[in-house]
Structures are given as structure tokens and as C-alpha cells.
Design an enzyme around this catalytic site. Structure first.
Site, PDB file in Angstrom:
ATOM      1  N   CYS A  49      -2.271  20.368  21.162  1.00 16.66           N
ATOM      2  CA  CYS A  49      -3.490  21.080  21.531  1.00 16.66           C
ATOM      3  C   CYS A  49      -4.738  20.360  21.026  1.00 16.66           C
ATOM      4  O   CYS A  49      -5.408  20.818  20.091  1.00 16.66           O
ATOM      5  CB  CYS A  49      -3.430  22.506  20.997  1.00 16.66           C
ATOM      6  SG  CYS A  49      -1.943  23.320  21.549  1.00 16.66           S
TER       7      CYS A  49
ATOM      8  N   TYR B 236      -7.675   4.926  17.662  1.00 17.18           N
ATOM      9  CA  TYR B 236      -8.475   3.710  17.897  1.00 17.18           C
ATOM     10  C   TYR B 236      -8.736   3.469  19.388  1.00 17.18           C
ATOM     11  O   TYR B 236      -9.077   2.354  19.756  1.00 17.18           O
ATOM     12  CB  TYR B 236      -7.737   2.462  17.390  1.00 17.18           C
ATOM     13  CG  TYR B 236      -7.053   2.516  16.060  1.00 17.18           C
ATOM     14  CD1 TYR B 236      -7.790   2.497  14.872  1.00 17.18           C
ATOM     15  CD2 TYR B 236      -5.661   2.527  15.975  1.00 17.18           C
ATOM     16  CE1 TYR B 236      -7.154   2.494  13.646  1.00 17.18           C
ATOM     17  CE2 TYR B 236      -5.027   2.520  14.746  1.00 17.18           C
ATOM     18  CZ  TYR B 236      -5.780   2.509  13.590  1.00 17.18           C
ATOM     19  OH  TYR B 236      -5.148   2.488  12.375  1.00 17.18           O
TER      20      TYR B 236
ATOM     21  N   GLY C 198       2.126  -7.750   9.218  1.00 17.65           N
ATOM     22  CA  GLY C 198       2.705  -6.435   9.484  1.00 17.65           C
ATOM     23  C   GLY C 198       2.995  -6.305  10.969  1.00 17.65           C
ATOM     24  O   GLY C 198       4.115  -6.548  11.432  1.00 17.65           O
ATOM     25  N   ARG C 199       1.945  -5.974  11.721  1.00 16.37           N
ATOM     26  CA  ARG C 199       2.062  -5.742  13.157  1.00 16.37           C
ATOM     27  C   ARG C 199       2.789  -6.866  13.889  1.00 16.37           C
ATOM     28  O   ARG C 199       3.633  -6.600  14.753  1.00 16.37           O
ATOM     29  CB  ARG C 199       0.644  -5.603  13.739  1.00 16.37           C
ATOM     30  CG  ARG C 199       0.591  -5.227  15.206  1.00 16.37           C
ATOM     31  CD  ARG C 199      -0.829  -5.408  15.766  1.00 16.37           C
ATOM     32  NE  ARG C 199      -1.835  -4.884  14.875  1.00 16.37           N
ATOM     33  CZ  ARG C 199      -2.296  -3.641  14.892  1.00 16.37           C
ATOM     34  NH1 ARG C 199      -1.838  -2.793  15.799  1.00 16.37           N
ATOM     35  NH2 ARG C 199      -3.213  -3.249  14.028  1.00 16.37           N
TER      36      ARG C 199
HETATM   37  C1  LIG Z   1      -2.368  -3.566   6.682  1.00 17.76           C
HETATM   38  C2  LIG Z   1      -2.377  -4.756   5.806  1.00 17.76           C
HETATM   39  C3  LIG Z   1      -1.699  -5.915   6.176  1.00 17.76           C
HETATM   40  C4  LIG Z   1      -0.984  -6.065   7.488  1.00 17.76           C
HETATM   41  O1  LIG Z   1      -1.866  -6.092   8.564  1.00 17.76           O
HETATM   42  P1  LIG Z   1      -1.312  -6.382  10.043  1.00 17.76           P
HETATM   43  O2  LIG Z   1      -2.523  -6.353  10.887  1.00 17.76           O
HETATM   44  O3  LIG Z   1      -0.359  -5.301  10.373  1.00 17.76           O
HETATM   45  O4  LIG Z   1      -0.674  -7.724  10.008  1.00 17.76           O
HETATM   46  C5  LIG Z   1      -1.673  -6.965   5.291  1.00 17.76           C
HETATM   47  N1  LIG Z   1      -2.308  -6.891   4.089  1.00 17.76           N
HETATM   48  C6  LIG Z   1      -2.987  -5.792   3.713  1.00 17.76           C
HETATM   49  C7  LIG Z   1      -3.651  -5.771   2.392  1.00 17.76           C
HETATM   50  C8  LIG Z   1      -3.049  -4.697   4.553  1.00 17.76           C
HETATM   51  O5  LIG Z   1      -3.722  -3.614   4.169  1.00 17.76           O
END
Ligand SMILES: *Cc1c(COP(=O)(O)O)cnc(C)c1O
Length: 431
Positions: free
Chosen positions: A357, A331, A290-291
């Protein structure tokens, strides 16, 4: 002109650079975009996303594999479309994400469905469109999915998410692979769960999966998790249940502040060596990044509204806030903050805060900046878990989003108005 201390071009993410004191993304000046579209404004680089994806594609080249972008990191349609057109599948965690994925043009067979709390309705819809795999996280979920699929006369493709009990060495809120975590099925229960799944008439076992955490900056947790997963695959197959694909999840970190995660291609070279050495080189590999695909591809532009110097602290009040960029408040996350237009001269130390706020509404602490009211700043590495986590707190409309490709910028989400926000609400009848 003296550049702002601590911020040289070399620490900017790829595809972002200063040119004559102006911060550029690809061939576009960010000041021009802020001027044209207003702030707060998210701007993404298409080339940055595709180059992050290409590193995984290189690492997995020649293997039977599917990269499933974990779309909760940033689920804006045009972002999904960009990655899907480049060959990505999608990892979803809700029925809403499934509808977005379909709207972005995904082949449903390339969708995998993760998450601990899938409802019957979500399962039904996912079965109806024909997704590739359900990543199941509990025995109870397995039984409900079996029942739903049987009711539709189908067999649901399943993978069991196992908890490999490895320490991803990351923030506790984003570590998911340890024993006492709500995610996945405990190591000792995995084989019994597979035996059970294989005996269910509404299920078809296709794989195994894990996801050990997020913002992981070392290779070792991945290598450890792979060993544990492969141990499990051996035991599960010895019990008579074949495993066609192995899904190693996502979690690879990005550089927010001098972090040095392994590059995706070198990480995968090492992981594939292990996979081959252990005799599993022929398996289909799934991953769920993802990230690492979008995080460094995006920035959030914001305007300085007021300078508020104080005896102990100086505050820079900007027009972006925790509703736009929730990671610092949630975080204590660090994002670099840099000027769009560099000014010569002395810097002052500022806490960069939003107008919401809440004392938790800060974007950066103790930042050396030389700015005046009306200047624009860029919050860097804001492509992941920012817009997708944005809220309307304080009835603040969500920001607009632009996608840059070379010299062109396309508006991919219009700025949300107040009317957009209360469109679904009703006043009580007046007497
Ligand atoms: C959030 C998530 C990801 C992606 O995580 P990243 O740190 O953004 O790469 C992959 N698999 C599952 C099941 C997730 O919940």
C-alpha cells in the site's frame, strides 16, 4: 515465435538464456523452480558469481592482494560461503554482518570492518575474534577504538578511510567520494589523522582506504581516486607512518540497462599500470566489490496476480513488491523484467507494481509485455541490494532463495512465515 520486443537473449545477463521459449539459468528452467518453490523467489547462479569473481582474480593475478566481498550487497550465508570458498575475504559494516561472516566460515583475518558508526560493543567483538583491519572513518572513532583496544590489551589494526573528493558520476544516494559526504576523512585532515593514529598505543596503522561510490560505469573516477590516494600515501609516509596496504574500495557497476562498465580485469590492468608507474607496485592491494560480484547473478521470480488496464495506465499487479525489491522505490532504479515463458503475439505497455500500500511500490514502468494472470516474470539483475535490503513491510514474509549450480538447485533460505515474523513479539497480559 516472436520474442518480446526489446528483449533478445543477448541482453540477458551471462548464464541466463531462453531455450525453446523458456528462461533458463545454467541448466535449470526457472518456470520449474517457480512451480516447485512458489513466488516471490530469488534464484542465483553459482557460475555467474564465480565468473564475476574470476575477472577480479585475473586482473590482480601475481599481486599481493585480498578481494573482500562487501557483504551488504547480499549477505545470505550460502552466498558468503560460495565466495569465501573461492578465496574471498569479506568487508563488513556491522556486528551482525560479522556474525554472519563467521557463520559462513570466514577466517577472521580476512575480514575488514567499514562503516561510519561502529559501536564499542562491535569493536570489542571484532577485536576478540581477530579481524584483519578496521577502516576508520573519523577522528572520534579512532579515539574510541584506541580506548577499546587498550582496555583489552590489544592493538587494533587500522586503515583510515579517506575521502578523495572525486565525482564517481553516479546517483547522488550512492556517490560517497565527494567532499560534502558523511563518509571518510577529508583530504586535508588525512596526514594529521595518521600522525595521531600512529601515536595511539591501542592502534597499529596497516593501510589506507577509500570507496568513492556505487554503480560506477567508467574507469576515470578510479584512476583519479588512485592518483589522489597515492599522493596521500607519499605524504603520510614522508611524515614517518608506513602504509602496508592500499584499499581501493568497491563500486564497479553492472549492466542493468545497456550500462557498459569496464570489465574488472581490464579496469585492474589499467589501475595496476598506474600503480607501477608511480612506484607502488609492491604494495598489498585490497578491494571491496559488492554489486559487481553478485548483482547480475540473481533474479527475482514473481507471478502476475491481476491485470488492471486503465485509461492512461495499465497496471500489472505481481506478487513481488518493494519489500522484496526496494531499489526501484529507493533509487528509481531500473531492472529488466522478462517472462519466464515467452508467448507469441502482441505486447501491451504495463507498469509492473506490487501489492504493497504505497504508490512507490513499483518494479518497472512502461514495460512491453505479453502476459496473462498466472504467468511468471523474472526481475533481472536482482542479486545485489535486493534480498539484503528486503523488509517485512505489510507483514510480507521475505522470499525464499535458491542457488543453482549446473543442473541442481539448492534451497538456501526458506520462505519466511507470518509466525517467523512475530516470533519475538509478546502480547500484553490479559486482565
Ligand atoms: C557498499 C560498500 C562497498 C561495495 O559497494 P558496491 O557498489 O556494491 O561494489 C564497498 N565498500 C564500502 C565501504 C561500502 O560501503
Amino acid at each position: 515465435m516472436a520474442p518480446t520486443p526489446g528483449i533478445s537473449s543477448s541482453t540477458l545477463p551471462p548464464f541466463f538464456a531462453y531455450q525453446d521459449g523458456q528462461l533458463m539459468v545454467e541448466g535449470v528452467s526457472l518456470s520449474t523452480l517457480a512451480q516447485q518453490h512458489g513466488t516471490p523467489l530469488f534464484v542465483y547462479s553459482r557460475a555467474a558469481m564465480l565468473s564475476a569473481l574470476a575477472a577480479y582474480q585475473r586482473g590482480l593475478a601475481g599481486r599481493d592482494h585480498q578481494i573482500c566481498y562487501a557483504m551488504k550487497a547480499n549477505s545470505t550465508l550460502a552466498i558468503l560461503q560460495t565466495l569465501v570458498q573461492a578465496g574471498c575475504g569479506l568487508d563488513i559494516v556491522s556486528g551482525g554482518e560479522l556474525e554472519r561472516a563467521l557463520a559462513a566460515g570466514i577466517d577472521p583475518a580476512k575480514v575488514i570492518f567499514s562503516g561510519v558508526g561502529k559501536t564499542r560493543r562491535e569493536m570489542r567483538r571484532a577485536l576478540e575474534v581477530g579481524i584483519g583491519c578496521f577502516n576508520v572513518e573519523s577522528r572520534a572513532e579512532l579515539d574510541v577504538l584506541d580506548e577499546v583496544a587498550q582496555g583489552m590489551g590489544l592493538r587494533a589494526p587500522v586503515s583510515v578511510r579517506v575521502n578523495p573528493n572525486v565525482d564517481a558520476k553516479t546517483h547522488p544516494y550512492i556517490s560517497t567520494g565527494l567532499k560534502d559526504n558523511k563518509f571518510g576523512i577529508a583530504h586535508e585532515d588525512v596526514v594529521a589523522t595518521y600522525r595521531h593514529a600512529a601515536a595511539c598505543g591501542g592502534l597499529r596503522v596497516v593501510g589506507i582506504d577509500c570507496h568513492i561510490g556505487s554503480q560506477i560505469t567508467e574507469a576515470d573516477p578510479y584512476l583519479d581516486a588512485m592518483d589522489r590516494i597515492l599522493d596521500l600515501v607519499e605524504t603520510i609516509e614522508a611524515a614517518g607512518v608506513p602504509i602496508a596496504h592500499i584499499d581501493f574500495g568497491g563500486g564497479l557497476g553492472i549492466d542493468y540497462r545497456g550500462d557498459t562498465p569496464p570489465a574488472a580485469d581490464t579496469l585492474w590492468q589499467r589501475l595496476l599500470q598506474k600503480l607501477d608507474a608511480r612506484g607502488f607496485g609492491d604494495r598489498k592491494i585490497l578491494i571491496e566489490p559488492g554489486r559487481s560480484l553478485v548483482g547480475n547473478a540473481g533474479v527475482c521470480l514473481t507471478e502476475v496476480i491481476y491485470l488492471k488496464p486503465g485509461e492512461h495506465k495499465n497496471f500489472l499487479i505481481v506478487d513481488a513488491a518493494m519489500n522484496d525489491l526496494p531499489r526501484p522505490a529507493m533509487y528509481q532504479a531500473f531492472h529488466q523484467i522478462v517472462p519466464l515463458s515467452q508467448r507469441p503475439g502482441e505486447t501491451t505497455t504495463w507498469d509492473v507494481v506490487g501489492p504493497v500500500c504505497e504508490s512507490g511500490d513499483w518494479l518497472g514502468r512502461d514495460r512491453a509485455l505479453n502476459v496473462q494472470a498466472g504467468d511468471w516474470l523474472a526481475v533481472l539483475s536482482a542479486g545485489a541490494y535486493c534480498m539484503s535490503m528486503a523488509s517485512n513491510y505489510n507483514t510480507r514474509g521475505r522470499a525464499a532463495e535458491l542457488l543453482v549450480d549446473g543442473d541442481a538447485a539448492t534451497l538456501i533460505r526458506a520462505r519466511e512465515t507470518a509466525e517467523d515474523q512475530f516470533r519475538l513479539e509478546t502480547l500484553l497480559p490479559t486482565l
